[in-house]
Design an enzyme around this catalytic site. Structure first.
Site, PDB file in Angstrom:
ATOM      1  N   ARG A 108       0.844  -1.192   0.000  1.00  0.00           N
ATOM      2  CA  ARG A 108       0.000   0.000   0.000  1.00  0.00           C
ATOM      3  C   ARG A 108       0.877   1.240   0.000  1.00  0.00           C
ATOM      4  NH1 ARG A 108      -5.137  -0.668   3.919  1.00  0.00           N
ATOM      5  NH2 ARG A 108      -5.415  -2.647   2.833  1.00  0.00           N
ATOM      6  N   SER A 146      -8.047  -0.338   0.262  1.00  0.00           N
ATOM      7  CA  SER A 146      -9.113  -0.553   1.234  1.00  0.00           C
ATOM      8  C   SER A 146      -9.772   0.743   1.705  1.00  0.00           C
ATOM      9  CB  SER A 146      -8.556  -1.345   2.410  1.00  0.00           C
ATOM     10  OG  SER A 146      -9.592  -1.775   3.229  1.00  0.00           O
ATOM     11  N   HIS A 147      -9.656   1.027   2.995  1.00  0.00           N
ATOM     12  CA  HIS A 147     -10.357   2.180   3.573  1.00  0.00           C
ATOM     13  C   HIS A 147      -9.552   3.463   3.441  1.00  0.00           C
ATOM     14  CE1 HIS A 147      -7.702   0.198   6.320  1.00  0.00           C
ATOM     15  NE2 HIS A 147      -7.522   1.358   6.904  1.00  0.00           N
ATOM     16  N   LYS A 149      -2.741  -6.376  -3.796  1.00  0.00           N
ATOM     17  CA  LYS A 149      -2.731  -7.503  -2.889  1.00  0.00           C
ATOM     18  C   LYS A 149      -2.750  -8.781  -3.719  1.00  0.00           C
ATOM     19  CE  LYS A 149      -6.349  -8.163  -0.296  1.00  0.00           C
ATOM     20  NZ  LYS A 149      -7.292  -8.321   0.802  1.00  0.00           N
ATOM     21  N   ASP A 205     -16.458  -0.442   3.375  1.00  0.00           N
ATOM     22  CA  ASP A 205     -15.276   0.361   3.055  1.00  0.00           C
ATOM     23  C   ASP A 205     -14.958   0.334   1.557  1.00  0.00           C
ATOM     24  OD1 ASP A 205     -14.382  -2.256   2.923  1.00  0.00           O
ATOM     25  OD2 ASP A 205     -12.353  -1.726   3.573  1.00  0.00           O
ATOM     26  N   ASP A 262     -13.010  -1.322  -0.481  1.00  0.00           N
ATOM     27  CA  ASP A 262     -12.984  -2.573  -1.251  1.00  0.00           C
ATOM     28  C   ASP A 262     -14.050  -3.565  -0.805  1.00  0.00           C
ATOM     29  OD1 ASP A 262     -11.600  -2.898   1.150  1.00  0.00           O
ATOM     30  OD2 ASP A 262     -10.399  -4.546   0.369  1.00  0.00           O
ATOM     31  N   ASP A 269     -14.744  -5.083   2.120  1.00  0.00           N
ATOM     32  CA  ASP A 269     -14.559  -6.176   3.078  1.00  0.00           C
ATOM     33  C   ASP A 269     -14.881  -5.776   4.517  1.00  0.00           C
ATOM     34  OD1 ASP A 269     -12.319  -4.624   3.340  1.00  0.00           O
ATOM     35  OD2 ASP A 269     -10.863  -6.241   3.041  1.00  0.00           O
ATOM     36  N   ARG A 270     -15.069  -4.483   4.769  1.00  0.00           N
ATOM     37  CA  ARG A 270     -15.417  -4.059   6.133  1.00  0.00           C
ATOM     38  C   ARG A 270     -16.901  -3.761   6.248  1.00  0.00           C
ATOM     39  NH1 ARG A 270     -10.690  -0.492   8.864  1.00  0.00           N
ATOM     40  NH2 ARG A 270      -8.962  -1.753   8.111  1.00  0.00           N
ATOM     41  N   THR A 314      -3.146  -9.705  13.970  1.00  0.00           N
ATOM     42  CA  THR A 314      -3.964  -8.821  13.147  1.00  0.00           C
ATOM     43  C   THR A 314      -3.756  -9.101  11.658  1.00  0.00           C
ATOM     44  OG1 THR A 314      -3.952  -7.100  14.809  1.00  0.00           O
ATOM     45  CG2 THR A 314      -4.288  -6.391  12.528  1.00  0.00           C
ATOM     46  N   GLU A 345     -12.417  -9.250  13.242  1.00  0.00           N
ATOM     47  CA  GLU A 345     -11.453  -8.320  13.803  1.00  0.00           C
ATOM     48  C   GLU A 345     -12.193  -7.097  14.319  1.00  0.00           C
ATOM     49  OE1 GLU A 345      -7.393  -8.238  11.847  1.00  0.00           O
ATOM     50  OE2 GLU A 345      -8.710  -8.138  10.114  1.00  0.00           O
ATOM     51  N   SER A 348     -11.467  -4.197  13.737  1.00  0.00           N
ATOM     52  CA  SER A 348     -11.394  -3.141  12.734  1.00  0.00           C
ATOM     53  C   SER A 348     -12.513  -3.271  11.705  1.00  0.00           C
ATOM     54  CB  SER A 348     -10.032  -3.204  12.054  1.00  0.00           C
ATOM     55  OG  SER A 348      -9.803  -4.514  11.552  1.00  0.00           O
ATOM     56  N   LYS A 379     -12.465 -11.055   4.699  1.00  0.00           N
ATOM     57  CA  LYS A 379     -13.604 -10.538   5.431  1.00  0.00           C
ATOM     58  C   LYS A 379     -14.602 -10.004   4.422  1.00  0.00           C
ATOM     59  CE  LYS A 379     -11.128  -6.240   6.610  1.00  0.00           C
ATOM     60  NZ  LYS A 379      -9.684  -6.467   6.457  1.00  0.00           N
ATOM     61  N   ARG A 415      -1.735   2.124  17.356  1.00  0.00           N
ATOM     62  CA  ARG A 415      -3.086   1.768  17.762  1.00  0.00           C
ATOM     63  C   ARG A 415      -3.048   1.289  19.204  1.00  0.00           C
ATOM     64  NH1 ARG A 415      -5.197   2.289  12.870  1.00  0.00           N
ATOM     65  NH2 ARG A 415      -4.527   1.047  11.074  1.00  0.00           N
TER      66      ARG A 415
HETATM   67  C1  VG1 Z   1      -5.762  -2.661   9.659  1.00  0.00           C
HETATM   68  C2  VG1 Z   1      -6.629  -3.335  10.703  1.00  0.00           C
HETATM   69  C3  VG1 Z   1      -6.603  -4.845  10.500  1.00  0.00           C
HETATM   70  C4  VG1 Z   1      -7.068  -5.164   9.073  1.00  0.00           C
HETATM   71  C5  VG1 Z   1      -6.208  -4.401   8.076  1.00  0.00           C
HETATM   72  C6  VG1 Z   1      -6.700  -4.583   6.659  1.00  0.00           C
HETATM   73  O1  VG1 Z   1      -4.424  -3.091   9.778  1.00  0.00           O
HETATM   74  O2  VG1 Z   1      -6.186  -3.005  11.999  1.00  0.00           O
HETATM   75  O3  VG1 Z   1      -7.420  -5.447  11.467  1.00  0.00           O
HETATM   76  O4  VG1 Z   1      -6.963  -6.538   8.824  1.00  0.00           O
HETATM   77  O5  VG1 Z   1      -6.248  -3.008   8.364  1.00  0.00           O
HETATM   78  O6  VG1 Z   1      -8.022  -4.185   6.505  1.00  0.00           O
HETATM   79  P1  VG1 Z   1      -3.305  -2.228  10.548  1.00  0.00           P
HETATM   80  O7  VG1 Z   1      -2.026  -2.994  10.384  1.00  0.00           O
HETATM   81  O8  VG1 Z   1      -3.276  -0.866   9.930  1.00  0.00           O
HETATM   82  O9  VG1 Z   1      -3.748  -2.151  11.969  1.00  0.00           O
HETATM   83  V1  VG1 Z   1      -8.536  -3.582   5.004  1.00  0.00           V
HETATM   84  O10 VG1 Z   1     -10.134  -3.386   5.067  1.00  0.00           O
HETATM   85  O11 VG1 Z   1      -7.435  -2.463   4.803  1.00  0.00           O
HETATM   86  O12 VG1 Z   1      -8.072  -4.806   3.852  1.00  0.00           O
HETATM   87 CO    CO Z   2     -10.974  -3.194   3.200  1.00  0.00          CO
END
Ligand code: VG1
Ligand code: CO
Length: 545
Positions: A23, A114-115, A127, A279, A281, A283-284, A346, A365, A367, A378, A498
């Protein structure tokens, strides 16, 4: 005529995938050969790919369309026989996972950050998912990184851009490009898992209203098709349904901070009964009742406790899993059901082996990620449909369901504090100092809390035997409370710390308190132990979820 070119290149040092793929800022990906290097490294990590099928798609963010064309040409030059690509290059992450599985593909490439925000100044990501449909395990991502550091050339077909606007088959040199509707297969899978008739009856009753905020990200077309067309929710139930390259300027992260428009709509006097968002993509998920927020940790626990009401899970659960920082609410459900609850680092990649081995059925998770053995990612819309199925069976408000759950199992008050855009050095030093302090922590008192144990979380995958270390600092205060600290692995600017806070309250008379107040002593203990104020110069978190 199209011919394969071998293009000399030099390595980039920063292509190590994080929690969820590589990313970076869009501008980083736009550097000469940057994307090509990484894709070639992915392909070279799998010499056995020749003749295989690759699934390809992304969340439609800025740079998606251009990157898809490059990857198609590189796949054709690297021995793939077929690429299955979503129309316009669109696929949500869970839909891509499903396609990899249902088409028995060799693997898949999902383009998304993602988000994280999109647009020319925003983020982009790549990915790689393996044949089970899930994110490549750490051993694979580390191999990709090693290859990327020594790469000397990549292979690409010389050809014009392909039109991806229509479903059907195209040829690209020796390879077939199959353009598929991104929604069809996924929607069929959802119909097999959930009681669509019952959910439709709920909408038809006229006693139930819902609002789904797609945040101008990938789930818009999925939610429209499934909620409005197949389940009969009134048009307009899905808002912000058009995927946009910059997500309409928003931050496609479904939480109380970034999905504020939905939160506002759900808090009015005439609020709908059920609110949800996804979100970038797809998955959230965020789940809201009328004037009521369901924490993702609670959501996982409620789904596990009610799974028997849903056709796809009526057989019972093999087991459950949660990432370590996720609250222990689901552990209590597992105990009650007599099944095992696994605690993983995580990131979704750690659930894959457990799902493949049939050790777990549901996982999640904190998140805003929840999922099951139906795919290996997810799945935001899946979680929403699971809730809808529960609501259709129980015919109670979201809030009543969650409060009854707390009465039965106790309440895990939970918050995550994010400190963003930190200078990486002091953030790393904070974690190092904390690691050194761990042995001296047990027995020390902080206000009303006493540390019972503290460690640096390490995990050995029970199926693959793979070991992962330094996955977050855990500080336990007996049964009552817990704090976890870890550095994010998905950020693209500076470091993000975090801090996860949890406190268990068995007494139903104390289930209506303000989480901030209940968790204040835990937060104060963390500050005293880790020195957030002095070391980071911050006196409050940037985002609280
Ligand atoms: C974050 C979240 C984690 C999740 C990851 C990808 O990672 O805490 O729980 O699996 O994002 O989610 P990090 O390392 O920033 O804490 V997504 O929706 O970006 O694929
Ligand atoms: Co996502």
């Amino acid at each position: 005529m199209s011919s394969i070119r071998t293009v000399p290149t030099t390595p980039y040092p920063d292509q190590r995938p994080g929690t969820s793929g590589l990313r970076k800022r869009v501008r980083v990906f736009q550097q000469p050969h940057y994307l090509e290097n990484f894709i070639q490294a992915v392909f070279d990590a799998f010499p056995e790919r020749a003749g295989g099928t690759l699934v390809l798609g992304g969340d439609g963010r800025y740079h998606n369309a251009a990157a898809i064309q490059v990857i198609l040409r590189m796949a054709a030059a690297n021995g793939f026989e077929r690429v299955v690509v979503g129309r316009h290059g669109f696929l949500s992450t869970p839909a891509a996972s499903h396609l990899i599985r249902s088409r028995r593909a060799f693997g898949g490439i999902i383009l998304s950050a993602s988000h994280n925000p999109g647009g020319p100044e925003g983020d982009f990501g790549v990915k790689y998912n393996v044949g089970n449909g899930g994110p490549a395990p750490e051993s694979v991502t580390e191999r990709i990184w090693q290859i990327s550091r020594e790469i000397e050339a990549y292979r690409i077909l010389e050809a014009a851009d392909l039109p991806l606007g229509r479903v059907g088959e195209l040829r690209l040199g020796p390879m077939v490009v199959e353009v598929v509707d991104p929604v069809t297969d996924y929607a069929a899978l959802m119909e097999r898992l959930f009681d669509f008739g019952r959910i439709r009856a709920l909408f038809d009753s006229g006693l139930f209203r819902m609002r789904y905020d797609a945040m101008h990200a990938i789930t818009g077309p999925y939610a429209r098709e499934i909620l409005e067309h197949r389940l009969g929710a009134p048009p307009g139930t899905v808002v912000n349904a058009e995927p946009l390259p910059d997500f309409g300027g928003g931050h496609p992260d479904p939480n109380l901070v970034h999905a504020h428009a939905l939160v506002e709509a759900m808090s009015g006097r005439d609020a709908p009964d059920f609110g949800a968002a996804s979100d970038g993509d797809g998955d959230r998920n965020m789940i809201l009742g009328r004037r009521f927020f369901v924490t993702p940790s609670d959501s996982l626990a409620v789904l596990a406790a009610n799974a028997h009401l849903v056709p796809g899970y009526a057989k019972g659960l093999a087991g459950v899993a949660r990432s370590m920082p996720t609250s222990r609410a689901v552990d209590r459900v597992a105990e009650r059901l007599g099944i095992h609850c696994h605690e993983t680092p995580t990131g979704w990649k750690y659930f894959g082996t457990l799902l493949d081995a049939g050790l777990i059925t549901l996982c999640g998770e904190e998140s805003f990620g929840t999922g099951s053995d139906h795919v290996r990612e997810k799945d935001g819309l899946w979680a929403v449909l699971f809730w809808l199925n529960l609501l259709a069976v129980r015919r109670e408000p979201v809030e009543a369901i969650v409060r009854a759950h707390w009465r039965a199992h106790g309440r895990h008050y939970y918050r995550r504090h994010d400190y963003e855009g930190l200078d990486p050095d002091p953030a790393g030093e904070l974690m190092e100092a904390l690691r050194r302090a761990l042995p001296g922590l047990p027995g020390r008192r902080f206000g009303e809390l006493e540390v019972s144990a503290a460690d640096d979380f390490a995990y050995t995958d029970p199926v693959s035997g793979e070991r992962s270390e330094h996955q977050g600092i855990r500080i336990l205060f007996g049964e009552a409370a817990r704090a976890v600290l870890r550095l994010s692995g998905t950020g693209t600017a500076g470091a993000t710390l975090r801090v996860y806070l949890e406190r268990y309250e068995p007494d139903p008379a104390r289930h209506g308190l303000d989480p901030a107040q209940v968790l204040a002593p835990v937060a104060a203990a963390v500050d005293a132990i880790a020195g957030l104020r002095e070391r980071l110069g911050r006196d409050r978190p940037d985002v609280v979820t």
